[in-house]
Design a protein around this motif. Structure first.
Motif, short mmCIF file in Angstrom:
data_model
loop_
_atom_site.label_atom_id
_atom_site.label_comp_id
_atom_site.label_asym_id
_atom_site.label_seq_id
_atom_site.Cartn_x
_atom_site.Cartn_y
_atom_site.Cartn_z
N UNK A 2 64.74 36.10 -6.10
CA UNK A 2 64.48 37.48 -6.46
C UNK A 2 64.23 37.62 -7.96
N UNK A 3 63.60 38.73 -8.29
CA UNK A 3 63.39 39.07 -9.69
C UNK A 3 64.30 40.23 -10.05
N UNK A 131 63.98 43.45 -7.63
CA UNK A 131 62.70 43.66 -6.98
C UNK A 131 62.68 42.93 -5.64
N UNK A 132 61.60 43.09 -4.91
CA UNK A 132 61.47 42.42 -3.62
C UNK A 132 61.47 40.91 -3.81
N UNK A 133 61.80 40.21 -2.75
CA UNK A 133 61.92 38.75 -2.84
C UNK A 133 60.59 38.07 -3.12
N UNK A 134 59.47 38.77 -2.88
CA UNK A 134 58.16 38.16 -3.10
C UNK A 134 57.56 38.51 -4.46
N UNK A 135 58.20 39.36 -5.21
CA UNK A 135 57.64 39.82 -6.48
C UNK A 135 58.04 38.89 -7.62
N UNK A 139 54.62 41.15 -11.39
CA UNK A 139 54.44 42.13 -10.31
C UNK A 139 55.58 43.14 -10.30
N UNK A 140 56.81 42.65 -10.46
CA UNK A 140 57.97 43.55 -10.46
C UNK A 140 57.89 44.53 -11.63
N UNK A 141 57.49 44.04 -12.79
CA UNK A 141 57.31 44.87 -13.98
C UNK A 141 56.32 45.99 -13.69
N UNK A 142 55.16 45.63 -13.14
CA UNK A 142 54.11 46.61 -12.88
C UNK A 142 54.54 47.63 -11.85
N UNK A 143 55.15 47.18 -10.76
CA UNK A 143 55.56 48.09 -9.70
C UNK A 143 56.64 49.06 -10.18
#
Length: 222
Positions: A2-3, A131-135, A139-143
């Motif tokens: 995770x992130x 964040x989600x396990x796939x981010x 990607x987590x930053x942007x979302x």
């Protein structure tokens, strides 16, 4: 993996026993303020990270009472002391045991001295969001920043996880056991002028640790 994003959570006391950027470092009694190996001047204190947070928020070990990481970097003549390099002596990453920590006496600079302040202009408290396990971090930053009422400037970095390198992979090996070190924290420069750290202009900083060997390494890229 995770992130875990680190986001701005307002201010806190400069000597608070929490993960934060800015303020005054906590260390065992008698600890000296780190000096730059090139210019011999006192370094600037950047951040304090409680490694217990890695277990509580980033899923990296649930043991309590882990060390505290303190990060310093020379800003007396930016760019001339190779403060981005983990081995040049222009920065320092130190691990301290949690017992009996107290503020390190802050060096008093002469009024005529042209050295930069050894403390950031403000203290930033940290909140964590998983964040989600796939981010990955980008990607987590942007979302996170796309959500209403939020700004990318409030993302302070990530706790643990995989480093998002701006250049080549510079994951260090522990100088004691030679094993690959784990990322403790990746830091953005800061949300405003008062809280900003100088990583070359929109750079990213990375701190790693080998807890069994009590070794830590700090570097940045831009």
């Amino acid at each position: 993996m995770t992130t875990t994003l680190m986001t701005y959570a307002g201010t806190t006391e400069p000597t608070a026993f929490v993960t934060r950027t800015g303020g005054v470092p906590l260390a065992p009694a008698g600890t000296s303020w780190p000096q730059c190996s090139t210019c011999d001047g006192p370094m600037q204190f950047l951040a304090q990270v409680l490694l217990d947070d890695l277990g509580r928020h980033a899923g990296q070990g649930a043991v309590e009472g882990r060390d505290v990481l303190a990060l310093f970097m020379c800003q007396n003549d930016p760019g001339m002391c190779e403060e981005w390099d983990p081995q040049a002596g222009g920065n320092r990453a130190l691990l301290f045991p949690t017992a009996a920590l107290q503020p390190i006496p802050v060096p008093v600079l002469d009024e005529d001295d042209d050295q930069e302040p050894v403390l950031l202009g403000a203290v930033s408290a940290v909140a964590y969001e998983t964040a989600s396990t796939t981010a990955d971090y980008g990607q987590a930053y942007t979302e996170w920043a796309r959500q209403p009422g939020r700004t990318p400037l409030d993302v302070l970095g990530q706790l643990g996880g995989q480093p998002a390198w701006l250049q080549n992979d510079e994951t260090p090996a522990c100088p004691t056991c030679t094993r690959e070190m784990r990322l403790v924290v990746q830091l953005e420069e800061g949300r405003d002028h008062a809280t900003a750290m100088n990583f070359g202009g929109r750079g990213e900083a990375y701190a790693f640790a080998c807890e069994p060997c009590t070794q830590a390494v700090f570097l940045w890229q831009c």
